[in-house]
Design a protein around this motif. Sequence first.
Motif, mmCIF file in Angstrom:
data_model
loop_
_atom_site.group_PDB
_atom_site.id
_atom_site.type_symbol
_atom_site.label_atom_id
_atom_site.label_comp_id
_atom_site.label_asym_id
_atom_site.label_seq_id
_atom_site.Cartn_x
_atom_site.Cartn_y
_atom_site.Cartn_z
ATOM 1 N N GLN A 6 -32.309 -32.049 8.158
ATOM 2 C CA GLN A 6 -33.500 -31.211 8.313
ATOM 3 C C GLN A 6 -33.134 -29.659 7.840
ATOM 4 N N TYR A 7 -31.953 -29.203 8.403
ATOM 5 C CA TYR A 7 -31.675 -27.769 8.047
ATOM 6 C C TYR A 7 -31.272 -27.683 6.497
ATOM 7 N N VAL A 8 -30.629 -28.606 5.932
ATOM 8 C CA VAL A 8 -30.367 -28.456 4.584
ATOM 9 C C VAL A 8 -31.752 -28.447 3.788
ATOM 10 N N SER A 10 -34.766 -27.829 4.819
ATOM 11 C CA SER A 10 -35.594 -26.624 5.480
ATOM 12 C C SER A 10 -35.143 -25.234 4.565
ATOM 13 N N TYR A 11 -33.702 -25.304 4.452
ATOM 14 C CA TYR A 11 -33.036 -23.909 3.932
ATOM 15 C C TYR A 11 -33.509 -23.990 2.427
ATOM 16 N N ALA A 12 -33.387 -25.092 1.717
ATOM 17 C CA ALA A 12 -33.796 -25.077 0.362
ATOM 18 C C ALA A 12 -35.114 -24.986 0.094
ATOM 19 N N LEU A 42 -19.119 -5.338 3.946
ATOM 20 C CA LEU A 42 -18.388 -5.539 5.200
ATOM 21 C C LEU A 42 -17.658 -6.870 5.221
ATOM 22 N N GLU A 43 -17.927 -7.662 4.489
ATOM 23 C CA GLU A 43 -17.258 -9.133 4.795
ATOM 24 C C GLU A 43 -16.127 -8.884 3.915
ATOM 25 N N HIS A 44 -16.150 -8.059 2.668
ATOM 26 C CA HIS A 44 -14.971 -7.616 2.254
ATOM 27 C C HIS A 44 -13.679 -6.926 2.961
ATOM 28 N N VAL A 61 -17.085 -21.075 2.191
ATOM 29 C CA VAL A 61 -18.087 -22.081 2.448
ATOM 30 C C VAL A 61 -19.302 -21.133 2.853
ATOM 31 N N GLY A 62 -20.434 -21.865 2.340
ATOM 32 C CA GLY A 62 -21.898 -21.334 2.383
ATOM 33 C C GLY A 62 -21.807 -19.898 1.721
ATOM 34 N N CYS A 63 -21.484 -19.978 0.446
ATOM 35 C CA CYS A 63 -21.175 -18.734 -0.484
ATOM 36 C C CYS A 63 -22.736 -18.057 -0.593
ATOM 37 N N GLY A 64 -23.714 -19.013 -0.707
ATOM 38 C CA GLY A 64 -24.904 -18.482 -1.045
ATOM 39 C C GLY A 64 -25.233 -17.939 -2.475
ATOM 40 N N ALA A 65 -25.545 -16.819 -2.572
ATOM 41 C CA ALA A 65 -26.013 -16.077 -3.582
ATOM 42 C C ALA A 65 -24.942 -15.386 -4.190
ATOM 43 N N GLY A 66 -23.979 -14.972 -3.452
ATOM 44 C CA GLY A 66 -22.525 -14.240 -3.924
ATOM 45 C C GLY A 66 -22.577 -13.029 -3.189
ATOM 46 N N ARG A 67 -22.943 -12.727 -2.017
ATOM 47 C CA ARG A 67 -22.733 -11.382 -1.409
ATOM 48 C C ARG A 67 -20.867 -11.072 -1.326
ATOM 49 N N LEU A 68 -20.452 -12.114 -0.904
ATOM 50 C CA LEU A 68 -18.865 -11.932 -0.918
ATOM 51 C C LEU A 68 -18.248 -12.094 -2.076
ATOM 52 N N LEU A 83 -18.514 -22.892 -1.864
ATOM 53 C CA LEU A 83 -19.322 -24.072 -1.623
ATOM 54 C C LEU A 83 -20.800 -23.733 -1.139
ATOM 55 N N ASP A 84 -21.822 -24.507 -1.560
ATOM 56 C CA ASP A 84 -22.974 -24.203 -0.659
ATOM 57 C C ASP A 84 -23.690 -25.653 -0.900
ATOM 58 N N VAL A 85 -24.776 -25.709 -0.088
ATOM 59 C CA VAL A 85 -25.707 -26.809 -0.288
ATOM 60 C C VAL A 85 -27.068 -26.586 -0.961
ATOM 61 N N TYR A 124 -16.739 -18.500 6.403
ATOM 62 C CA TYR A 124 -18.038 -19.086 6.714
ATOM 63 C C TYR A 124 -18.805 -17.745 7.415
ATOM 64 N N PHE A 125 -19.252 -17.094 6.484
ATOM 65 C CA PHE A 125 -19.928 -15.964 6.928
ATOM 66 C C PHE A 125 -21.695 -16.367 7.200
ATOM 67 N N SER A 126 -22.220 -16.111 8.277
ATOM 68 C CA SER A 126 -23.433 -16.619 8.536
ATOM 69 C C SER A 126 -23.799 -18.183 8.386
ATOM 70 N N ALA A 138 -16.518 -30.109 12.595
ATOM 71 C CA ALA A 138 -16.102 -30.942 11.461
ATOM 72 C C ALA A 138 -15.582 -30.231 10.318
ATOM 73 N N TYR A 139 -16.109 -29.089 9.999
ATOM 74 C CA TYR A 139 -15.838 -28.163 8.972
ATOM 75 C C TYR A 139 -14.370 -27.435 9.460
ATOM 76 N N LEU A 140 -14.419 -27.149 10.502
ATOM 77 C CA LEU A 140 -12.969 -26.499 10.889
ATOM 78 C C LEU A 140 -11.868 -27.586 10.736
HETATM 79 C C1 SAM Z 1 -27.314 -16.842 5.783
HETATM 80 S S1 SAM Z 1 -26.614 -17.700 4.408
HETATM 81 C C2 SAM Z 1 -25.083 -16.719 4.015
HETATM 82 C C3 SAM Z 1 -24.647 -16.767 2.802
HETATM 83 C C4 SAM Z 1 -23.078 -15.985 2.469
HETATM 84 N N1 SAM Z 1 -22.081 -16.494 3.513
HETATM 85 C C5 SAM Z 1 -23.534 -14.443 2.735
HETATM 86 O O1 SAM Z 1 -22.740 -14.102 3.612
HETATM 87 O O2 SAM Z 1 -24.148 -14.058 1.820
HETATM 88 C C6 SAM Z 1 -26.182 -19.126 4.884
HETATM 89 C C7 SAM Z 1 -25.663 -20.034 3.623
HETATM 90 O O3 SAM Z 1 -25.133 -21.333 4.372
HETATM 91 C C8 SAM Z 1 -25.568 -22.409 3.147
HETATM 92 N N2 SAM Z 1 -25.488 -23.493 3.965
HETATM 93 C C9 SAM Z 1 -25.966 -24.167 4.903
HETATM 94 N N3 SAM Z 1 -25.705 -25.430 5.352
HETATM 95 C C10 SAM Z 1 -24.505 -25.446 4.732
HETATM 96 C C11 SAM Z 1 -23.494 -26.382 4.738
HETATM 97 N N4 SAM Z 1 -23.674 -27.434 5.649
HETATM 98 N N5 SAM Z 1 -22.302 -26.182 4.059
HETATM 99 C C12 SAM Z 1 -22.154 -25.390 3.255
HETATM 100 N N6 SAM Z 1 -23.173 -24.384 3.094
HETATM 101 C C13 SAM Z 1 -24.210 -24.300 3.808
HETATM 102 C C14 SAM Z 1 -26.810 -21.897 2.977
HETATM 103 O O4 SAM Z 1 -27.403 -22.425 1.839
HETATM 104 C C15 SAM Z 1 -26.648 -20.310 2.773
HETATM 105 O O5 SAM Z 1 -26.449 -20.131 1.313
#
Ligand code: SAM
Length: 257
Positions: A6-8, A10-12, A42-44, A61-68, A83-85, A124-126, A138-140
């Motif tokens: 659901q999360y994946v 709903s995020y997409a 800040l992350e850097h 992990v969860g790199c998203g659009a590339g802030r870091l 990595l991202d979903v 894993y930022f945010s 499980a990720y850890l």
């Molecule tokens: C709030 S954003 C943060 C993005 C990035 N880390 C940053 O600081 O800009 C959360 C990110 O986690 C991704 N995400 C959600 N579930 C995930 C999963 N199970 N594995 C990897 N990424 C995931 C989302 O698609 C989204 O890009």
Amino acid sequence: MSTQFQYVQSYAAMVRAYLAAFPEDEAVARSVGGAFEHFGVLEHSLLLQYGLQPDSRVIDVGCGAGRLTKQLVGYPKLQYIGLDVVPELLDYNRRKAARADFRLEQVAGNTMPAPDGWATLVTYFSVFTHLLHEESYAYLEQTYRVLAPGGRVVFSFFEFAVEDQWSVFEGNVDWVRKRSYLGHINVFMHAGDIEIWARRLGFRVVAIRRGDEPSIQVTPETATEAVPAGLHVLGQSYCVLEKPRPPAAEPAAVPPG
Ligand SMILES: C[S@@+](CC[C@H](N)C(=O)[O-])C[C@H]1O[C@@H](n2cnc3c(N)ncnc32)[C@H](O)[C@@H]1O
């Protein structure tokens, strides 16, 4: 466990709704929590405080659009796997932030396409802020596998102890009251529980810091016009764990002569 899917989804769906409503840059910034440059810096800076090296091997992990990602392209010897979903965010990251040799991959969640011991830093930022505890755990476990001895994982989290983070929880409560669930879940963790997780997983706790502490040192090297040098707060709390190095072998006993 269906919440994961659901999360994946709903995020997409949220990303697609933003892309339909706003210009692309604004849509992706909103999708990852806004303030693209501010949080990137800040992350850097935080990673530099906890061991980022010019030749680090980083999994974001969860790199998203590339802030870091965008902050790390200036290290020619650094190796990076993002990595991202959500494919739209990875696509944006590829075009706007990453370097050609950076690997950006879509994962189904909780998998880490890297060999044992490859990484020196995993971030894993945010991200754990939006996963079930079981998924984060499980990720850890995977993180422990891919880290080299002495390597570190940095993750941010929400906690009830930080007053500023209550507005996020109250937003969740409001969804429950109204029975309208429009966004994505926000999950809270407790610093004491993270210490228990670390012990069970075999990590050493390097630091757990509250999100309202000005603990991030932005240096003249990491500062930008928008994010000046000085001490900053991340907003979310954060934790740094280390995979211990194996103890040094005892020197062989000298046989009696
Ligand atoms: C709030 S954003 C943060 C993005 C990035 N880390 C940053 O600081 O800009 C959360 C990110 O986690 C991704 N995400 C959600 N579930 C995930 C999963 N199970 N594995 C990897 N990424 C995931 C989302 O698609 C989204 O890009």
